[in-house]
Design a protein around this motif. Structure first.
Motif, PDB file in Angstrom:
ATOM      1  N   GLY A   1     -14.735   2.021  -0.724  1.00 46.01           N
ATOM      2  CA  GLY A   1     -15.177   0.805  -1.399  1.00 46.01           C
ATOM      3  C   GLY A   1     -15.130   0.957  -2.911  1.00 46.01           C
TER       4      GLY A   1
ATOM      5  N   GLY B   1     -13.906  -4.480  -2.266  1.00 45.57           N
ATOM      6  CA  GLY B   1     -14.372  -3.129  -2.575  1.00 45.57           C
ATOM      7  C   GLY B   1     -15.815  -3.105  -3.021  1.00 45.57           C
TER       8      GLY B   1
ATOM      9  N   VAL C   1     -18.013  -3.637   0.129  1.00 43.09           N
ATOM     10  CA  VAL C   1     -18.049  -2.441   0.969  1.00 43.09           C
ATOM     11  C   VAL C   1     -18.902  -1.357   0.314  1.00 43.09           C
ATOM     12  N   TYR C   2     -18.729  -1.160  -0.984  1.00 42.63           N
ATOM     13  CA  TYR C   2     -19.520  -0.159  -1.701  1.00 42.63           C
ATOM     14  C   TYR C   2     -21.003  -0.508  -1.667  1.00 42.63           C
TER      15      TYR C   2
END
Length: 162
Positions: free
Chosen positions: A57, A101, A104-105
């Protein structure tokens, strides 16, 4: 042996005795916490897959930012509409990569924190339930108006339990 060294020896002995007394309670509490975590079937936070998704991510977020920054000069450096559309497609891909990203992170970084927050809440509620089951009130006062060590608490009105 000098009086100063005798004093330091006595101090170190009493310090080690109190340290061993506190460590006697710590493993019991830690063992119970580990056992409670195992009963909740919470996955190990050091799992490789969790770290992989977290790094993926972060890399995707950075790659999206780089693509967006590189697409800007490409779109403005030419008057050819075909090249500008290609640069706009690259820039839009960068924005999508940055958003995905980032999500997700954020998801995997918050998962690690919230997992142990939930475990801590569960442990605290379990300890509270154990205290209430023993007849001890939330403040540590039993129904007869005494504390766990046997001292009488004055001026406390405890409601009768149904």
């Amino acid at each position: 042996m000098t009086p100063q060294s005798a004093t330091s020896t006595a101090t170190s002995t009493s310090t080690s005795a109190s340290a061993s007394a506190s460590t006697d309670e710590t493993p019991h509490r830690a063992d119970r916490f580990v056992r409670d975590l195992a009963a909740l079937k919470i996955p190990d936070p050091a799992a490789a897959r969790h770290g992989l998704w977290l790094r993926a991510g972060g890399v995707l977020l950075l790659a999206g930012l780089v693509l967006g920054v590189l697409a800007y000069p490409l779109a403005h450096a030419t008057d050819d509409p075909l090249a500008q559309r290609d640069a706009l497609a690259i820039g839009l891909t960068g924005v999508v990569c940055a958003v995905v990203g980032g999500v997700v992170y954020l998801r995997y970084s918050l998962t690690g924190f919230l997992r142990f927050w939930l475990a801590r809440q569960s442990y605290d509620l379990s300890a509270l339930g154990d205290r209430l089951a023993d007849g001890t009130d939330v403040d540590g006062v039993k129904a007869d108006g005494t504390k766990a060590d046997g001292t009488k608490v004055d001026g406390v009105k405890v409601a009768p339990r149904p």
